[in-house]
Motif scaffolding. Structure first.
Motif, PDB file in Angstrom:
ATOM      1  N   LYS A  71       0.708  -1.061  -0.126  1.00  0.00           N
ATOM      2  CA  LYS A  71      -0.075   0.102   0.194  1.00  0.00           C
ATOM      3  C   LYS A  71       0.749   1.329   0.016  1.00  0.00           C
ATOM      4  O   LYS A  71       0.586   2.159  -0.737  1.00  0.00           O
ATOM      5  N   THR A  72       2.146   1.250   0.676  1.00  0.00           N
ATOM      6  CA  THR A  72       3.056   2.416   0.670  1.00  0.00           C
ATOM      7  C   THR A  72       3.499   2.686  -0.585  1.00  0.00           C
ATOM      8  O   THR A  72       3.542   3.764  -1.113  1.00  0.00           O
ATOM      9  N   ARG A  73       3.971   1.339  -1.208  1.00  0.00           N
ATOM     10  CA  ARG A  73       4.606   1.683  -2.540  1.00  0.00           C
ATOM     11  C   ARG A  73       3.559   2.163  -3.572  1.00  0.00           C
ATOM     12  O   ARG A  73       3.688   2.818  -4.599  1.00  0.00           O
ATOM     13  N   GLN A  74       2.340   1.600  -3.475  1.00  0.00           N
ATOM     14  CA  GLN A  74       1.248   1.935  -4.131  1.00  0.00           C
ATOM     15  C   GLN A  74       1.042   3.567  -4.187  1.00  0.00           C
ATOM     16  O   GLN A  74       0.828   4.478  -5.317  1.00  0.00           O
ATOM     17  N   PHE A  75       1.033   4.098  -3.013  1.00  0.00           N
ATOM     18  CA  PHE A  75       0.865   5.304  -2.507  1.00  0.00           C
ATOM     19  C   PHE A  75       1.596   6.309  -3.226  1.00  0.00           C
ATOM     20  O   PHE A  75       1.654   7.419  -3.863  1.00  0.00           O
ATOM     21  N   GLU A  76       2.978   5.875  -3.193  1.00  0.00           N
ATOM     22  CA  GLU A  76       4.235   6.550  -3.761  1.00  0.00           C
ATOM     23  C   GLU A  76       4.110   6.726  -5.104  1.00  0.00           C
ATOM     24  O   GLU A  76       4.432   7.690  -5.956  1.00  0.00           O
ATOM     25  N   SER A  77       3.619   5.515  -5.898  1.00  0.00           N
ATOM     26  CA  SER A  77       3.285   5.735  -7.494  1.00  0.00           C
ATOM     27  C   SER A  77       2.272   6.731  -7.819  1.00  0.00           C
ATOM     28  O   SER A  77       2.429   7.364  -8.825  1.00  0.00           O
ATOM     29  N   VAL A  78       1.165   6.735  -7.030  1.00  0.00           N
ATOM     30  CA  VAL A  78       0.352   7.838  -7.122  1.00  0.00           C
ATOM     31  C   VAL A  78       0.896   9.149  -7.135  1.00  0.00           C
ATOM     32  O   VAL A  78       0.840  10.155  -7.801  1.00  0.00           O
ATOM     33  N   VAL A  79       1.771   9.625  -6.010  1.00  0.00           N
ATOM     34  CA  VAL A  79       2.515  10.462  -5.847  1.00  0.00           C
ATOM     35  C   VAL A  79       3.477  11.107  -7.012  1.00  0.00           C
ATOM     36  O   VAL A  79       3.626  12.016  -7.623  1.00  0.00           O
ATOM     37  N   ASN A  80       4.108   9.894  -7.516  1.00  0.00           N
ATOM     38  CA  ASN A  80       4.835  10.044  -8.628  1.00  0.00           C
ATOM     39  C   ASN A  80       4.238  10.375  -9.954  1.00  0.00           C
ATOM     40  O   ASN A  80       4.665  11.526 -10.707  1.00  0.00           O
ATOM     41  N   TYR A  81       2.950   9.826  -9.998  1.00  0.00           N
ATOM     42  CA  TYR A  81       2.084  10.284 -11.034  1.00  0.00           C
ATOM     43  C   TYR A  81       1.747  11.686 -11.107  1.00  0.00           C
ATOM     44  O   TYR A  81       1.667  12.289 -12.188  1.00  0.00           O
ATOM     45  N   THR A  82       1.300  12.199  -9.877  1.00  0.00           N
ATOM     46  CA  THR A  82       0.946  13.650  -9.875  1.00  0.00           C
ATOM     47  C   THR A  82       1.990  14.663 -10.187  1.00  0.00           C
ATOM     48  O   THR A  82       1.841  15.650 -10.611  1.00  0.00           O
ATOM     49  N   SER A  83       3.146  14.242  -9.581  1.00  0.00           N
ATOM     50  CA  SER A  83       4.182  15.123  -9.366  1.00  0.00           C
ATOM     51  C   SER A  83       5.333  15.361 -10.633  1.00  0.00           C
ATOM     52  O   SER A  83       6.101  16.189 -10.694  1.00  0.00           O
ATOM     53  N   ASN A  84       5.390  14.286 -11.204  1.00  0.00           N
ATOM     54  CA  ASN A  84       6.262  13.955 -12.433  1.00  0.00           C
ATOM     55  C   ASN A  84       5.884  15.016 -13.410  1.00  0.00           C
ATOM     56  O   ASN A  84       4.780  14.786 -14.212  1.00  0.00           O
ATOM     57  N   THR A  85       6.811  15.849 -13.751  1.00  0.00           N
ATOM     58  CA  THR A  85       6.661  16.928 -14.924  1.00  0.00           C
ATOM     59  C   THR A  85       7.534  16.624 -15.984  1.00  0.00           C
ATOM     60  O   THR A  85       7.607  17.484 -16.651  1.00  0.00           O
ATOM     61  N   THR A  86       8.087  15.520 -16.237  1.00  0.00           N
ATOM     62  CA  THR A  86       9.086  15.166 -17.200  1.00  0.00           C
ATOM     63  C   THR A  86       8.580  14.026 -18.025  1.00  0.00           C
ATOM     64  O   THR A  86       9.272  13.442 -19.003  1.00  0.00           O
ATOM     65  N   ARG A  87       7.620  13.465 -17.735  1.00  0.00           N
ATOM     66  CA  ARG A  87       7.072  12.382 -18.526  1.00  0.00           C
ATOM     67  C   ARG A  87       5.602  12.481 -18.971  1.00  0.00           C
ATOM     68  O   ARG A  87       4.756  12.868 -18.149  1.00  0.00           O
ATOM     69  N   CYS A  88       5.177  11.928 -20.127  1.00  0.00           N
ATOM     70  CA  CYS A  88       3.889  11.671 -20.484  1.00  0.00           C
ATOM     71  C   CYS A  88       3.208  10.910 -19.484  1.00  0.00           C
ATOM     72  O   CYS A  88       3.575   9.810 -19.038  1.00  0.00           O
ATOM     73  N   LYS A  89       1.991  11.440 -18.955  1.00  0.00           N
ATOM     74  CA  LYS A  89       1.021  10.723 -18.104  1.00  0.00           C
ATOM     75  C   LYS A  89       0.575   9.378 -18.535  1.00  0.00           C
ATOM     76  O   LYS A  89       0.445   8.422 -17.542  1.00  0.00           O
ATOM     77  N   SER A  90       0.320   9.107 -19.881  1.00  0.00           N
ATOM     78  CA  SER A  90      -0.329   7.862 -20.288  1.00  0.00           C
ATOM     79  C   SER A  90       1.031   6.971 -19.971  1.00  0.00           C
ATOM     80  O   SER A  90       0.592   5.837 -19.725  1.00  0.00           O
ATOM     81  N   ARG A  91       2.087   7.376 -20.558  1.00  0.00           N
ATOM     82  CA  ARG A  91       3.278   6.319 -20.149  1.00  0.00           C
ATOM     83  C   ARG A  91       3.463   5.897 -18.831  1.00  0.00           C
ATOM     84  O   ARG A  91       3.919   4.628 -18.702  1.00  0.00           O
ATOM     85  N   LEU A  92       3.484   7.127 -18.108  1.00  0.00           N
ATOM     86  CA  LEU A  92       3.514   6.769 -16.591  1.00  0.00           C
ATOM     87  C   LEU A  92       2.736   5.726 -16.245  1.00  0.00           C
ATOM     88  O   LEU A  92       3.021   4.809 -15.475  1.00  0.00           O
ATOM     89  N   ILE A  93       1.331   5.745 -16.609  1.00  0.00           N
ATOM     90  CA  ILE A  93       0.409   4.642 -16.193  1.00  0.00           C
ATOM     91  C   ILE A  93       0.909   3.254 -16.975  1.00  0.00           C
ATOM     92  O   ILE A  93       0.876   2.254 -16.050  1.00  0.00           O
ATOM     93  N   LEU A  94       1.070   3.351 -17.984  1.00  0.00           N
ATOM     94  CA  LEU A  94       1.386   1.776 -18.856  1.00  0.00           C
ATOM     95  C   LEU A  94       2.993   1.392 -17.924  1.00  0.00           C
ATOM     96  O   LEU A  94       2.961   0.333 -17.679  1.00  0.00           O
ATOM     97  N   ASP A  95       3.561   2.356 -17.741  1.00  0.00           N
ATOM     98  CA  ASP A  95       4.851   1.673 -17.029  1.00  0.00           C
ATOM     99  C   ASP A  95       4.601   0.879 -15.709  1.00  0.00           C
ATOM    100  O   ASP A  95       4.911  -0.004 -15.143  1.00  0.00           O
ATOM    101  N   TYR A  96       3.203   1.518 -14.874  1.00  0.00           N
ATOM    102  CA  TYR A  96       3.099   1.186 -13.610  1.00  0.00           C
ATOM    103  C   TYR A  96       2.614  -0.279 -14.002  1.00  0.00           C
ATOM    104  O   TYR A  96       2.787  -1.288 -13.018  1.00  0.00           O
TER     105      TYR A  96
END
Length: 630
Positions: A524-549
């Motif tokens: 659950k902690t790792r999953q939450f960190e992935s959410v934070v990364n998704y919202t705060s990452n300003t250097t990658r495509c949002k769709s690719r971030l989801i696919l990476d996950y």
């Protein structure tokens, strides 16, 4: 496959299958074990419903979601297909009768939870049924690496021994590669045929916007995209608040959450489905089984717990293939708030043991006893007696339930429901005449905005804490108010019941399951960190971030998400922005928010230009706090 297509047309009124539905159906008909990863909206249920209808016998569907089971049974009934669900709260004798109905009543689908398989007598009765297919829905629950691990799912593999010639179909909408492999292993699937549909939704623009004024941003989105929309919120109070705020702004909005009565749920849902309401504001209780193709926008105004849930909820937009938007609105404080709601309330081994021991003391269960005994249980009173934090305690009890140590008869509901039946001005008059009751009544009114419109469940712990009174004093007040015709209220007494599935063994019990607790907390902690990364990452495509996950590699950007739009946008110079501001102000005075909206720029992009114009005396701020020409 013509017969399958005929069934699809007759009962579901579709002319063609979606890819890869037809291939899955063919594989099941060939009697092969099958694993299917099909993201939300892909039509997973048809993959087991149609092949089962093509064969003699009954399909056994195992699902952890009572709401989804009821929804599917109801939808099948509308199509004149006989289905039955063995949900909680059914007595043993009723269960026996229902299983007889399955055997002799020409039923085609039997839905049950995995916990039912822990009863040997139910397994024996299932062996007597003409099972033609076993469909395991939400199959990620079988994996301890999944986001919703339920140990009861591990019992499903035992069915393979009893039904050796029956094909098994495992279905999930979201699973990483590790979880996919674990599902196949834990369910004991034999040389399964694997179908994996891409997680890519090319027509969905994933947007993350940082904003302090979320309501204003919602207005902009709904005005720009006036087609059907869903707004997801985290709690019932927010459902009412946001819906009422949107209504006051002129939007047609309704709401949906688990606390509504069935009639109101259905009425609100139909208002949205028939587009009498543009927006439905909902908790995650809404969406299962909903397949409205023209949802243009799904907005989340709080951080989700994990990307699995977010992907499923966001994926309810754009099922007609047209461009749609999945918008996540974030403010600087959201991460800390979400962390306190999702991570800091996770029970550790020490707290779990404390709750377990307190529970046995509360219910007066002696060491070595308690198995198969059922006890009435008042959750609020339990937390108050031992001064236990409510959410963390609930999570601990829920974990004990998922581990099979005990069974909670239902999700806890507040035991008091009330509604004010006189106008608000009359309530104020009552307060002026009874000042001793003022603080408690005001606490209730501040925390339950819809309490004049509908019967509302009251969290007594919250009210007594904020009003600094005891629960008995609160009950006395409510009785007085009801007697004087100010409110109607009812008390449901014990708000739940608990059945112990094992004898009380204290350390032995907790030590045996604590490894799963630690593992789940880590996930659950790792999953939450992935959410934070998704919202705060300003250097990658949002769709690719989801696919990476989800372990799906994509080498090109989507071109339509908030990152891609920003990357591709031509950057205007401060002078260009300043001239654009002057052109707008020639027409009318505007505040900074209005300028942002009209120029489609961020606050950071226009603030420097505004400062330049102020310093050079080109503009001024008027008495209405708006910029105007000098």
């Amino acid at each position: 496959m013509q017969q399958a297509l005929d069934i699809l047309k007759k009962y579901w009124h579709h002319d063609t299958f979606r890819e890869p539905q037809d291939k899955i159906i063919q594989t099941v008909l060939e009697g092969k074990d099958t694993f299917t990863l099909m993201p939300t909206g892909g039509g997973k249920s048809v993959c087991f419903q149609i092949p089962s209808m093509m064969k003699d016998g009954i399909c056994l569907v195992i699902s952890p979601l009572v709401a989804l089971m009821k929804d599917q049974v109801a939808n099948l009934a509308k199509r004149d297909i006989k289905a039955i669900a063995l949900t909680g709260g059914i007595s043993t004798s009723e269960l026996s009768d229902l299983l007889d109905n399955c055997r002799f009543g020409n039923y085609k689908f039997l839905y049950l939870s995995p916990e039912r398989l822990q009863s040997d007598w139910i397994i024996e009765r299932i062996k007597e049924l003409p099972i033609n297919l076993v469909a395991v829905d939400e199959a990620h629950c079988v994996s301890q690496w999944g986001h919703d691990f339920r140990p009861a799912y591990l019992k499903i593999s035992a069915l393979k021994k009893h039904l050796p010639h029956v094909p098994f179909l495992a279905l999930t909408a979201s699973a990483t590669q590790r979880v996919q492999e674990d599902i196949i292993t834990q369910l004991g699937l034999k040389d399964p045929v694997v179908f994996k549909k891409s997680f890519a939704r090319e027509n969905i623009a994933y947007m993350v916007f940082e904003t302090e004024d979320k309501l204003r941003r919602i207005q902009q989105i709904l005005t720009k995209n006036p087609e059907p929309s869903i707004i997801y919120v985290r709690n019932r109070k927010s459902c009412h608040d946001i819906a009422h705020q949107l209504q006051s702004l002129g939007y047609t909005a309704t709401f949906y959450h688990g606390g509504l009565k069935e009639k109101e749920k259905e009425a609100n849902m139909q208002a949205w489905l028939k587009e009498k309401a543009q927006v439905i504001v909902a908790t995650n209780a809404f969406g299962m089984g909903i397949d409205k193709p023209n949802v243009r926008t799904v907005i989340h105004i709080q951080l989700p717990e994990n990307l699995e849930n977010y992907y499923q909820e966001a994926g309810r937009s754009g099922r007609d293939g047209k461009k749609s938007f999945a918008v996540l609105l974030v403010s600087p404080s959201d991460v800390d708030i979400a962390k306190s709601q999702f991570i800091e309330v996770l029970p550790d081994k020490k707290f779990l043991k404390e709750v377990y021991l307190r529970l046995n003391s509360y219910l007066q269960i002696a060491y070595g006893e308690g198995i198969d005994e059922t006890f009435p249980f008042n959750f609020n009173e339990f937390c108050q007696r031992y001064k236990l934090p409510v959410i963390k305690t609930y999570n601990a009890l829920q974990f004990l339930d998922r581990q099979g140590i005990m069974t909670l008869s239902q999700e806890f509901t507040e035991k008091i429901a009330l509604q004010f039946i006189i106008p608000s001005k009359e309530v104020m008059r009552y307060i002026s005449l009874n000042p001793a009751d003022e603080e408690t009544i005001l606490v209730i009114l501040r925390n339950y905005s819809g309490i004049f419109d509908m019967e509302t469940s009251l969290n007594t712990s919250l009210v007594t804490k904020k009003a600094k009174i005891t629960e008995q004093e609160l009950l006395n007040l409510l009785q007085r108010l009801q007697h004087k015709g100010v409110i109607t209220y009812r008390s449901s007494g014990n708000d739940s019941s608990i059945t112990f599935n094992e004898v009380r063994e204290d350390n032995h019990t907790i030590n045996r399951i604590s490894k799963f607790l630690e593992n789940q907390n880590e996930i659950k902690t790792r999953q939450f960190e992935s959410v934070v990364n998704y919202t705060s990452n300003t250097t990658r495509c949002k769709s690719r971030l989801i696919l990476d996950y989800f372990d799906e590699k994509e080498n090109s950007d989507c071109g339509i998400c908030s990152y891609c739009i920003t990357k591709n946008k031509t950057i205007k110079s401060p002078l260009e922005i300043a001239n654009a501001i002057l052109d707008l102000l020639k027409i009318s005075s505007l505040d900074s928010k209005e300028l942002e909206q009209k120029l489609e720029l961020t606050a950071q992009e226009i603030v420097f230009s505004l400062q330049l114009l102020l310093e050079h005396n080109k503009i001024r701020i008027n008495t209405n706090n708006k910029y105007t020409l000098k």
